[in-house]
Motif scaffolding. Structure first.
Motif, PDB file in Angstrom:
ATOM      1  N   ARG A 131       0.868  -1.255   0.144  1.00 58.39           N
ATOM      2  CA  ARG A 131       0.143   0.003   0.142  1.00 58.39           C
ATOM      3  C   ARG A 131       0.805   0.962   0.262  1.00 58.39           C
ATOM      4  NH1 ARG A 131      -5.255  -1.290   0.460  1.00 58.39           N
ATOM      5  NH2 ARG A 131      -5.635  -3.307   1.382  1.00 58.39           N
ATOM      6  N   ASP A 132       0.337   2.446  -0.613  1.00 62.02           N
ATOM      7  CA  ASP A 132       1.125   3.471  -0.754  1.00 62.02           C
ATOM      8  C   ASP A 132       0.547   4.280   0.616  1.00 62.02           C
ATOM      9  OD1 ASP A 132      -1.332   4.564  -1.232  1.00 62.02           O
ATOM     10  OD2 ASP A 132      -0.677   5.148  -3.368  1.00 62.02           O
ATOM     11  N   ALA A 133       1.240   5.652   0.772  1.00 62.79           N
ATOM     12  CA  ALA A 133       0.736   6.353   1.891  1.00 62.79           C
ATOM     13  C   ALA A 133      -0.776   6.554   1.727  1.00 62.79           C
ATOM     14  CB  ALA A 133       1.584   7.849   1.734  1.00 62.79           C
ATOM     15  N   ASP A 134      -1.143   6.764   0.845  1.00 61.63           N
ATOM     16  CA  ASP A 134      -2.734   6.691   0.794  1.00 61.63           C
ATOM     17  C   ASP A 134      -3.573   5.600   1.047  1.00 61.63           C
ATOM     18  OD1 ASP A 134      -2.193   9.582   0.347  1.00 61.63           O
ATOM     19  OD2 ASP A 134      -2.380   9.344  -1.775  1.00 61.63           O
ATOM     20  N   GLY A 135      -2.942   4.401   1.079  1.00 66.39           N
ATOM     21  CA  GLY A 135      -3.597   3.092   1.258  1.00 66.39           C
ATOM     22  C   GLY A 135      -3.967   2.496   0.045  1.00 66.39           C
ATOM     23  N   GLN A 136      -3.608   2.872  -1.213  1.00 64.98           N
ATOM     24  CA  GLN A 136      -3.721   2.333  -2.277  1.00 64.98           C
ATOM     25  C   GLN A 136      -2.984   1.154  -2.740  1.00 64.98           C
ATOM     26  OE1 GLN A 136      -6.593   3.323  -4.237  1.00 64.98           O
ATOM     27  NE2 GLN A 136      -7.017   4.436  -2.366  1.00 64.98           N
TER      28      GLN A 136
END
Length: 150
Positions: A131-136
């Motif tokens: 996951r990236d910092a935005d949760g994607q």
């Protein structure tokens, strides 16, 4: 009253995660098949490793992934073909740190523009999703094997 989903081994949280994984791949394959190379590459981490037997060596990073996508699109246009990638049979295993190991089957259909469609390839895709910092979700590594080359 409890539902069968709530009493399943993985429960509702896993069902939601599984649906998210399915949506991720549906979106990613739509980008690939529309030749949106830059957007498709953005579904991978900056330093992702993509290992597929149709390329002479593994590809690393978004810039190389986008270039590979553009090259594939040009070759398909030259050949007068369209490809559609169908991914399914997802086996999702969540690690304690939230990283996902996903193994799936992919069937690639080739259609001659103005002509018939055929199965082009049948593959197994083994991904590590993070996951990236935005949760994607993003693909950190992808290993593709083809049934006809194994």
């Amino acid at each position: 009253m409890t539902t069968q989903l709530e009493t399943a081994p993985h429960g509702a949280a896993f069902a939601a995660l599984y649906a998210q994984v399915q949506q991720f791949y549906a979106h990613q394959m739509q980008l690939l098949d529309r030749h949106a190379s830059r957007e498709w590459a953005a579904t991978f981490t900056e330093d992702a490793l993509f290992d597929v037997p149709t390329l002479p060596q593994p590809v690393r990073g978004r810039a190389e992934l986008a270039a590979a996508g553009r090259g594939a699109a040009a070759r398909l246009a030259e050949a007068g073909e369209r490809h559609r990638h169908f991914m399914g049979m997802f086996d999702v295993v969540e690690r304690p740190d939230g990283t996902l190991d996903v193994r799936s089957y992919t069937t690639v259909y080739a259609s001659a523009v103005g002509g018939a469609s055929r199965v082009h390839r049948v593959c197994v895709c083994e991904d590590v999703l993070v996951r990236d910092a935005d949760g994607q979700l993003l693909v950190a590594t992808r290993k593709v094997t083809r049934d006809d080359l194994v």
